[in-house]
Design an enzyme around this catalytic site. Structure first.
Site, PDB file in Angstrom:
ATOM      1  N   ARG A  96      12.516  -7.947   6.229  1.00 24.69           N
ATOM      2  CA  ARG A  96      13.017  -6.597   5.934  1.00 24.69           C
ATOM      3  C   ARG A  96      14.130  -6.184   6.903  1.00 24.69           C
ATOM      4  O   ARG A  96      14.008  -6.384   8.112  1.00 24.69           O
ATOM      5  CB  ARG A  96      11.831  -5.629   6.063  1.00 24.69           C
ATOM      6  CG  ARG A  96      12.044  -4.278   5.483  1.00 24.69           C
ATOM      7  CD  ARG A  96      10.730  -3.659   5.076  1.00 24.69           C
ATOM      8  NE  ARG A  96       9.758  -3.584   6.176  1.00 24.69           N
ATOM      9  CZ  ARG A  96       8.483  -3.267   5.985  1.00 24.69           C
ATOM     10  NH1 ARG A  96       8.029  -3.027   4.784  1.00 24.69           N
ATOM     11  NH2 ARG A  96       7.650  -3.201   7.008  1.00 24.69           N
ATOM     12  N   ARG A 106      13.443  -3.680  12.422  1.00 33.12           N
ATOM     13  CA  ARG A 106      12.505  -2.861  13.213  1.00 33.12           C
ATOM     14  C   ARG A 106      11.683  -3.712  14.178  1.00 33.12           C
ATOM     15  O   ARG A 106      11.334  -4.849  13.866  1.00 33.12           O
ATOM     16  CB  ARG A 106      11.532  -2.146  12.269  1.00 33.12           C
ATOM     17  CG  ARG A 106      12.074  -0.850  11.714  1.00 33.12           C
ATOM     18  CD  ARG A 106      11.199  -0.253  10.632  1.00 33.12           C
ATOM     19  NE  ARG A 106       9.769  -0.520  10.778  1.00 33.12           N
ATOM     20  CZ  ARG A 106       8.855  -0.148   9.890  1.00 33.12           C
ATOM     21  NH1 ARG A 106       9.218   0.498   8.790  1.00 33.12           N
ATOM     22  NH2 ARG A 106       7.578  -0.430  10.051  1.00 33.12           N
ATOM     23  N   LYS A 108       0.839  -1.210   0.000  1.00 33.79           N
ATOM     24  CA  LYS A 108       0.000   0.000   0.000  1.00 33.79           C
ATOM     25  C   LYS A 108       0.868   1.253   0.000  1.00 33.79           C
ATOM     26  O   LYS A 108       0.558   2.227  -0.673  1.00 33.79           O
ATOM     27  CB  LYS A 108      -0.919   0.043   1.237  1.00 33.79           C
ATOM     28  CG  LYS A 108      -1.893  -1.106   1.356  1.00 33.79           C
ATOM     29  CD  LYS A 108      -2.859  -0.908   2.527  1.00 33.79           C
ATOM     30  CE  LYS A 108      -2.186  -0.829   3.884  1.00 33.79           C
ATOM     31  NZ  LYS A 108      -1.505  -2.075   4.289  1.00 33.79           N
TER      32      LYS A 108
END
Ligand code: AMP
Length: 219
Positions: free
Chosen positions: A133, A165, A19
């Site tokens: 990631r 993260r 998105k």
């Protein structure tokens, strides 16, 4: 929608479905505002505001920030914008209460959601996209499954250790995917029943997904 002034598009989809990437591009190419509540919250965190502080624990745990906080944030943000300009929402609304609030705010400006694009990809793909990631302090993004660095854990360009993260940790990703299924997926019915939902396959190449998205929103 040749004259797209004031058009409102909502991008709906599970975390990791793209998105953000698609929303930024849609905004840039059509000259629309791209409103990502995740980005607004991350900016508030970096700025150390009370909102950023309040949002932090929800975000790090992969939970939703409470509706009233998000709705105030969006209302304030839209208040400063030209209602004649198109807008693409990314990551908002995420609950039926947020969707109802958005309808109310837009109605006050004489507009409404024109289309909702549901970006779809299989959950195992999304899980690897997010949990794999890693980013360098300089902002280069890798993925240990799809685009790994040469030396595990370190940036190819600078040799600096890569960051994983808090909200990309596997347990948190599982929570985020479950939150989508439970709290956000009901929006599919909400927009479908209003004739506003268009499904977009989002597993392929970024450019293919973008072309499908443009067609879906009528541009
Ligand atoms: P995102 O970058 O859109 O994946 O958002 C990152 C995190 O910010 C989410 O996991 C939530 O904790 C929070 N967040 C972003 N948008 C919303 C929203 N519309 N409602 C509630 N929480 C949100």
């Amino acid at each position: 929608m040749v004259n797209s002034a004031g058009t409102v598009v909502v991008l709906l989809g599970s975390p990791g479905v793209g998105k953000g990437t698609q929303g930024v591009r849609l905004g840039r190419e059509l000259g629309w505002a791209h409103v990502s509540t995740g980005d607004l919250l991350r900016a508030a965190r970096r700025a150390g505001t009370p909102l950023g502080h309040e949002a932090q624990r929800y975000m790090d745990a992969g939970e939703l920030v409470p509706d009233d906080v998000i709705i105030d944030l969006v209302r304030e943000h839209l208040g400063g914008m030209d209602p004649g300009r198109g807008v693409v929402f990314d990551g908002f609304p995420r609950t039926v209460a947020q969707a109802e609030a958005l309808d109310g705010v837009l109605a006050g400006e004489g507009r409404a959601v024109n289309a909702t694009a549901l970006l779809e990809a299989p959950e195992p793909v999304l899980f690897r996209r997010i949990s794999g990631r890693r980013s360098s302090p300089g902002g280069r993004v890798y993925n240990v499954y799809f685009d790994p660095p040469e030396r595990d854990g370190f940036c190819d360009d600078t040799g600096e250790p890569l960051i994983h993260r808090a909200d990309d940790q596997p347990e948190t990703v599982r929570t985020r995917l479950a939150v989508f299924r439970e709290a956000t997926a009901p929006l599919i019915g909400y927009y479908e029943s209003r004739g506003l939902l268009v499904r977009v396959a989002a597993e392929g190449h970024i450019d293919q997904v973008y072309a499908a998205l443009l067609a879906a929103v009528g541009e």
